[in-house]
Scaffold this motif. Sequence first.
Motif, short mmCIF file in Angstrom:
data_model
loop_
_atom_site.label_atom_id
_atom_site.label_comp_id
_atom_site.label_asym_id
_atom_site.label_seq_id
_atom_site.Cartn_x
_atom_site.Cartn_y
_atom_site.Cartn_z
N TYR A 77 24.35 18.42 60.45
CA TYR A 77 25.02 17.14 60.70
C TYR A 77 26.41 17.40 61.30
N THR A 78 27.02 16.33 61.80
CA THR A 78 28.28 16.44 62.54
C THR A 78 29.41 17.08 61.73
N ALA A 79 29.70 16.53 60.56
CA ALA A 79 30.81 17.05 59.77
C ALA A 79 30.58 18.49 59.37
N VAL A 80 29.34 18.82 59.04
CA VAL A 80 29.01 20.17 58.60
C VAL A 80 29.16 21.15 59.77
N GLY A 81 28.70 20.73 60.95
CA GLY A 81 28.80 21.59 62.12
C GLY A 81 30.22 21.88 62.52
N HIS A 82 31.05 20.86 62.58
CA HIS A 82 32.45 21.06 62.95
C HIS A 82 33.16 21.97 61.94
N SER A 83 32.85 21.77 60.67
CA SER A 83 33.46 22.61 59.63
C SER A 83 33.01 24.06 59.75
N SER A 84 31.74 24.27 60.00
CA SER A 84 31.20 25.63 60.04
C SER A 84 31.70 26.40 61.26
N VAL A 85 31.82 25.72 62.41
CA VAL A 85 32.35 26.38 63.60
C VAL A 85 33.75 26.92 63.34
N TYR A 86 34.59 26.13 62.70
CA TYR A 86 36.00 26.51 62.56
C TYR A 86 36.31 27.31 61.30
N THR A 87 35.44 27.26 60.29
CA THR A 87 35.67 28.08 59.09
C THR A 87 34.95 29.41 59.17
N GLY A 88 33.93 29.51 60.02
CA GLY A 88 33.16 30.74 60.09
C GLY A 88 32.28 30.97 58.89
N THR A 89 31.94 29.88 58.20
CA THR A 89 31.06 30.00 57.04
C THR A 89 30.20 28.76 56.94
N THR A 90 29.39 28.69 55.89
CA THR A 90 28.39 27.64 55.74
C THR A 90 28.78 26.69 54.60
N PRO A 91 28.03 25.57 54.44
CA PRO A 91 28.38 24.62 53.37
C PRO A 91 28.42 25.23 51.98
N SER A 92 27.70 26.32 51.76
CA SER A 92 27.73 26.98 50.46
C SER A 92 29.14 27.38 50.07
N GLU A 93 29.99 27.59 51.08
CA GLU A 93 31.37 28.02 50.84
C GLU A 93 32.39 26.94 51.18
N HIS A 94 32.25 26.31 52.36
CA HIS A 94 33.34 25.40 52.78
C HIS A 94 33.26 24.01 52.14
N GLY A 95 32.12 23.63 51.59
CA GLY A 95 32.07 22.43 50.76
C GLY A 95 31.78 21.13 51.47
N ILE A 96 31.67 21.13 52.79
CA ILE A 96 31.29 19.91 53.51
C ILE A 96 29.77 19.96 53.65
N ILE A 97 29.07 19.28 52.75
CA ILE A 97 27.62 19.45 52.65
C ILE A 97 26.85 18.39 53.44
N SER A 98 27.54 17.41 54.00
CA SER A 98 26.90 16.39 54.83
C SER A 98 28.00 15.54 55.45
N ASN A 99 27.63 14.48 56.15
CA ASN A 99 28.63 13.48 56.55
C ASN A 99 28.99 12.61 55.35
N ASN A 100 27.95 12.12 54.69
CA ASN A 100 28.08 11.39 53.43
C ASN A 100 27.21 12.10 52.40
N TRP A 101 27.65 12.14 51.17
CA TRP A 101 26.79 12.72 50.12
C TRP A 101 27.10 12.09 48.78
N TYR A 102 26.14 12.23 47.88
CA TYR A 102 26.31 11.70 46.53
C TYR A 102 27.20 12.64 45.74
N ASP A 103 28.29 12.10 45.21
CA ASP A 103 29.22 12.87 44.39
C ASP A 103 28.79 12.73 42.94
N LYS A 104 28.29 13.82 42.36
CA LYS A 104 27.75 13.74 41.00
C LYS A 104 28.82 13.67 39.93
N PHE A 105 30.07 13.83 40.33
CA PHE A 105 31.18 13.67 39.39
C PHE A 105 31.70 12.23 39.42
#
Length: 545
Positions: A77-105
């Motif tokens: 997805y868009t937010a995840v892609g932009h984050s991954s390009v610039y952080t050099g890592t994946t959602p497992s690390e940078h924490g942007i797991i979608s554009n919108n997501w369910y916050d379980k907290f």
Amino acid sequence: MKFKIILSLFSIFCLLSCKQDNQQKVKPKLVVGIIIDQMRYDYLTRFENRYEDDGFKRLLKNGFSLENAHYNYIPTYTAVGHSSVYTGTTPSEHGIISNNWYDKFLKKTIYCVDDENYSTIGDNSDSGKKSPNRLFTTTVTDQLQLAQNKHGKTIGIAIKDRSAILPVGHTATAAYWYNGGNFNNWITSSYYMSTLPNWVTNFNANNNADEYLNTTWNTLYDIKTYTNSRPDNSIFEGTFKGNQTPTFPKKLKELRIKNGNFDLIKSIPAGNTLTTDFAKAAIIGENLGKTDVTDFIAISYSSTDYIGHKFGPASVEIEDTYLRLDKDLANFFNFLDQQVGKDNYLVFLTADHAAVHVPAYLQSLKIAAHYLDINKFRNFILEITKKYFNSTELIENVSNYQIFLDKEKIEALGFSVNNVAQKLADEVLNFNGIYKAVTARTLQTTHFSSGILNSLQNGYNQKLSGDVLMIPYPATLIRERTGTSHGSGYSYDTHVPIIFYGNGIKKGRSSKRYNITDIAPTIANLLQIEAPNSTNGIVINEALK
């Protein structure tokens, strides 16, 4: 005599070597990161004979192109892609797991850059209540700011807020995005500043959005020459409100009334032109590339995504959009030559994801493709919990192909959360459309070294993600039967261009497999700065001089 000649030649060789070494260490005065939203790799090849010399072809001819570059996680997805390009890592690390997501907290669905702690700068809407605070790691732009003690400037620009904010990280000079509707303003957040710079105020007062909309979108060339696309009047394409068919010409002056007024510019090629106009104004207004330090401008072209969603990859609209974007890029690169200097800037161009061909279109060609009814699927999950646990209250949320369990309810009923999750993972495979399913516990305890389950694991964040994660069949969408979308780990969503061009870059191309997470460490290496703090990509040495 011979000794003197040899010594002289040796001295000359040393001087030349030192000179070349020093030239190689001269950093670019400006780094330009370009992300094209929803660009498939094959848009480079399908339309190549129609591109002009100074746009995409300039990058391909004089830069270094990675022909087999992919996203290595789910979801694309868009937010995840932009984050991954610039952080050099994946959602497992940078924490942007979608554009919108369910916050379980918080027990609610959240948007990736929403932040009520800040206010809009630029108009009286709520559209500027944003920040990068949900991004857990640094970006290459953050690292540049740290390396230079914030002496350089980093600026993010996009029609979409998330595409402007996430690339420039936590330390940005500014991020600007477009607020359409009845506003027609480029705005920002009080996270960055208290008032707009004069150049932004002036741009908002004089921008060309009205001119771009009070016209007609017709094809750039004779429509009969658009042989890389389906016929114009296709049942697989969506339409603007007020249009009966998805055909050219599109009378924008009439359509804007029913399509959100200035919001319409997001869904036409002129949205990319407006973005280019604003990027040029930013470079001039902020004096980027004119000092002894390195500045960074991150530009995202969003209109390609809006158009792709509505009309699909095989449409005349997409072909025309990329031919027009090619002209915008040519204009922008020529501007950079004059404003910054040909040898003074570095460009990388990529996409935040690609897209699948419209599944209904694929079905018409007898290619396997599917539509998943999300409401039927949610009911199916409740039937599972009713059958095996005599309750329909064990599910908190189903979204992004993830199931979030109500752990308190499960434990109060005397069940094990792991047992419930595993039973769901086993049973959802009986729903037509779900191809694979694993529990969060499996992803925590098992390493998948390759394949699509490896991509799912790279997208899984232990703190944020759900309890059961699922993968649909290839070419499956949750939407109407026109237009397209993205989000999967299949190659049609993961294969995107990566092209480096300019200062410090070789000419050439490579068919080796690279991941999108390799961009940030490569740029950091070229700039001789520390890579982002959770980078797990590699340096693409073959692209560097």
